[in-house]
Design a protein around this motif. Structure first.
Motif, mmCIF file in Angstrom:
data_model
loop_
_atom_site.group_PDB
_atom_site.id
_atom_site.type_symbol
_atom_site.label_atom_id
_atom_site.label_comp_id
_atom_site.label_asym_id
_atom_site.label_seq_id
_atom_site.Cartn_x
_atom_site.Cartn_y
_atom_site.Cartn_z
ATOM 1 N N TYR A 44 0.837 -1.203 0.000
ATOM 2 C CA TYR A 44 0.000 0.000 0.000
ATOM 3 C C TYR A 44 0.876 1.258 0.000
ATOM 4 O O TYR A 44 1.123 1.863 1.044
ATOM 5 N N PRO A 45 1.384 1.656 -1.173
ATOM 6 C CA PRO A 45 2.128 2.916 -1.263
ATOM 7 C C PRO A 45 1.181 4.063 -0.940
ATOM 8 O O PRO A 45 0.232 4.328 -1.686
ATOM 9 N N LEU A 46 1.411 4.735 0.173
ATOM 10 C CA LEU A 46 0.414 5.657 0.709
ATOM 11 C C LEU A 46 0.175 6.878 -0.161
ATOM 12 O O LEU A 46 -0.829 7.566 -0.015
ATOM 13 N N ALA A 47 1.112 7.175 -1.066
ATOM 14 C CA ALA A 47 0.897 8.308 -1.964
ATOM 15 C C ALA A 47 -0.088 7.968 -3.078
ATOM 16 O O ALA A 47 -0.616 8.863 -3.749
ATOM 17 N N SER A 48 -0.367 6.685 -3.246
ATOM 18 C CA SER A 48 -1.273 6.240 -4.305
ATOM 19 C C SER A 48 -2.723 6.470 -3.892
ATOM 20 O O SER A 48 -3.152 6.042 -2.820
ATOM 21 N N ARG A 49 -3.475 7.108 -4.788
ATOM 22 C CA ARG A 49 -4.893 7.335 -4.505
ATOM 23 C C ARG A 49 -5.645 6.023 -4.399
ATOM 24 O O ARG A 49 -6.559 5.873 -3.579
ATOM 25 N N ARG A 50 -5.255 5.063 -5.218
ATOM 26 C CA ARG A 50 -5.914 3.758 -5.180
ATOM 27 C C ARG A 50 -5.680 3.075 -3.836
ATOM 28 O O ARG A 50 -6.619 2.505 -3.250
ATOM 29 N N ALA A 51 -4.454 3.144 -3.337
ATOM 30 C CA ALA A 51 -4.150 2.532 -2.045
ATOM 31 C C ALA A 51 -4.926 3.217 -0.927
ATOM 32 O O ALA A 51 -5.460 2.553 -0.024
ATOM 33 N N GLN A 52 -5.023 4.536 -0.975
ATOM 34 C CA GLN A 52 -5.767 5.262 0.047
ATOM 35 C C GLN A 52 -7.239 4.886 0.031
ATOM 36 O O GLN A 52 -7.866 4.717 1.082
ATOM 37 N N THR A 53 -7.792 4.729 -1.170
ATOM 38 C CA THR A 53 -9.190 4.338 -1.297
ATOM 39 C C THR A 53 -9.422 2.951 -0.717
ATOM 40 O O THR A 53 -10.420 2.700 -0.029
ATOM 41 N N GLU A 54 -8.498 2.037 -0.978
ATOM 42 C CA GLU A 54 -8.621 0.681 -0.445
ATOM 43 C C GLU A 54 -8.557 0.676 1.077
ATOM 44 O O GLU A 54 -9.282 -0.074 1.738
ATOM 45 N N ILE A 55 -7.694 1.521 1.636
ATOM 46 C CA ILE A 55 -7.584 1.604 3.086
ATOM 47 C C ILE A 55 -8.892 2.118 3.691
ATOM 48 O O ILE A 55 -9.418 1.550 4.654
ATOM 49 N N VAL A 56 -9.418 3.196 3.109
ATOM 50 C CA VAL A 56 -10.676 3.759 3.611
ATOM 51 C C VAL A 56 -11.804 2.740 3.502
ATOM 52 O O VAL A 56 -12.593 2.564 4.447
ATOM 53 N N ASP A 57 -11.882 2.044 2.374
ATOM 54 C CA ASP A 57 -12.950 1.060 2.178
ATOM 55 C C ASP A 57 -12.851 -0.076 3.189
ATOM 56 O O ASP A 57 -13.864 -0.529 3.740
ATOM 57 N N ARG A 58 -11.623 -0.555 3.444
ATOM 58 C CA ARG A 58 -11.457 -1.652 4.398
ATOM 59 C C ARG A 58 -11.818 -1.208 5.813
ATOM 60 O O ARG A 58 -12.479 -1.956 6.550
ATOM 61 N N VAL A 59 -11.418 -0.013 6.179
ATOM 62 C CA VAL A 59 -11.722 0.492 7.517
ATOM 63 C C VAL A 59 -13.234 0.661 7.680
ATOM 64 O O VAL A 59 -13.822 0.271 8.696
ATOM 65 N N LYS A 60 -13.893 1.250 6.675
ATOM 66 C CA LYS A 60 -15.347 1.424 6.737
ATOM 67 C C LYS A 60 -16.059 0.081 6.847
ATOM 68 O O LYS A 60 -17.006 -0.077 7.624
ATOM 69 N N LYS A 61 -15.612 -0.879 6.059
ATOM 70 C CA LYS A 61 -16.251 -2.198 6.091
ATOM 71 C C LYS A 61 -16.106 -2.841 7.461
ATOM 72 O O LYS A 61 -17.048 -3.461 7.971
#
Length: 419
Positions: free
Chosen positions: A397-414
């Motif tokens: 999860y390269p944190l500068a990547s928008r895709r990685a950030q979206t995946e992190i947010v989605d996993r946390v929300k879930k």
């Protein structure tokens, strides 16, 4: 006078594996009692499959059908019963003679210092132990040192109200040391000398981040079901108000997507809006939907007939059903922060198990937490509890990547909203 103390809370365990356990509460009523009881049920990781509420304003009768989530979760049913009983008003006649007595003092805050060798998932493992010990995290400060060590400062309260005893404090530290093993360097627990820090505001929160977290605007999810597509229906919350069915109560018929803590969120909002629930029925989940019928009154015992009051109550309920928790990722120079916010009850209590769920999600993603803190933030509408996690870069999860950030947010929300 009154019923036997042991009969205030009855727990009837399931005969078959997978069947719900039935919790029956029969005691004098008090404002927000249903909310307080459902909060404890949520703290223990229990899911309410259905429920019934009834009160005449003086005495209440509540039945909850619950199952552990996840199913393999070990529940200390004896401790749960004690916690529920401690929340119920006294069943002695003195309760009726002293209904205006002052509320009990807030629980004492203790400072737990855990110094460890750092590793992936360490913060969640410590948090899990604290949850199992019925210790509630009020505020936390996590600091990682350059030599790969971590100092965790937890400001905690005790659900069992026993931390004033040396035995409880010693057993807590010993249990932490045993579970963490060779990673644990030291563990100290003492009464906090700075309890005011628990209410400390959230420092230097960027304006654009604050606006995203605390926006009170509902999305298009709030449009009527009749004008939405089938796909959008899954994200809707609908409330039907009926003032004709009952001569003494306003009926709210609520339908929304089932999610973790939804019963607590609805009862918390009703409590904060000074709405009394005379009768309520929580129906079993059908196709991912939760249906709830509430017969409500104002605090003076009258129906809610003012259009503005009804509109405000429905708006608040919809907001809590659609957006009970806010999650975002923000970049601050070289650092990447995960921020999670949830409303705080007017009584000052935050939502249970949020810190547990967030650290669990990050552990599953393999993301290390460099630092973390919990603080309070006030907006014009309400007070919020804000969780801030400074994340370490990872190959996955390269944190500068928008895709990685979206995946992190989605996993946390879930993790926060799912069971």
């Amino acid at each position: 006078m009154g019923i036997a103390w042991d009969d205030v809370v009855l727990i009837e365990h399931a005969v078959k594996s997978g069947d719900p356990t039935v919790i029956t509460i029969n005691c004098p009523d008090k404002t927000g009692l249903g909310c307080d009881l459902c909060r404890i049920v949520l703290e223990f990781g229990l899911y309410v499959t259905r429920g019934d509420f009834a009160t005449d304003g003086k005495w209440c009768y509540i039945v909850l059908w619950v199952v552990p989530r996840p199913s393999l979760l070990k529940v200390d049913w004896g401790s749960l019963k004690n916690r529920l009983m401690s929340t119920c008003p006294s069943c002695m006649i003195s309760f009726y003679l002293n209904q205006q007595s002052t509320a009990s003092a807030p629980p004492s805050v203790y400072l737990l210092k855990v110094f460890c060798l750092d590793r992936k998932g360490l913060l969640h493992d410590v948090t899990k132990i604290l949850c199992e010990l019925e210790l509630t995290i009020q505020r936390v400060k996590v600091m990682t040192t350059p030599d790969d060590k971590v100092l965790d400062l937890f400001f905690i309260t005790d659900g069992m109200d026993l931390l004033h005893t040396k035995q409880r404090r010693d057993e807590t530290c010993e249990h932490l040391s045993d579970v963490l093993g060779e990673y644990c360097i030291s563990c100290e627990l003492q009464l906090s000398e700075t309890e005011c820090e628990v209410q400390q505001g959230c420092p230097s929160l960027p304006q654009e981040v604050a606006e995203e977290l605390f926006s009170c605007e509902l999305s298009k999810e709030a449009v009527p079901m009749s004008s939405a597509s089938d796909t959008a229906k899954l994200k809707k919350a609908t409330i039907t108000v009926d003032n004709l069915l009952s001569p003494a109560h306003t009926l709210l018929q609520i339908q929304c997507v089932d999610q973790k803590g939804i019963i607590y969120d609805i009862l918390r909002t009703s409590k904060d809006c000074d709405v009394q629930i005379a009768f309520g029925r929580i129906q079993s989940t059908a196709k991912g939907y939760r249906t709830i019928d509430l017969f409500i009154q104002r605090t003076d015992g009258k129906k809610i007939i003012d259009d503005e009051n009804i509109k405000y109550l429905c708006s608040r309920l919809k907001e809590e059903m659609l957006h009970p928790l806010r999650v975002t990722v923000a970049s601050r120079g070289p650092d990447t922060e995960l921020l999670v916010a949830n409303p705080v009850e007017l009584s000052g209590k935050g939502r249970p198990r949020v810190f547990y769920d967030v650290t669990f999600a990050l552990k599953k993603l393999g993301i290390c937490i460099f630092s973390a803190e919990i603080a309070r933030h006030s907006t014009a509408e309400r007070q919020w509890e804000v969780y801030r996690f400074r994340l370490d870069e990872s190959p996955e999860y390269p944190l500068a990547s928008r895709r990685a950030q979206t995946e992190i947010v989605d996993r946390v929300k879930k993790t926060l909203m799912g069971w």
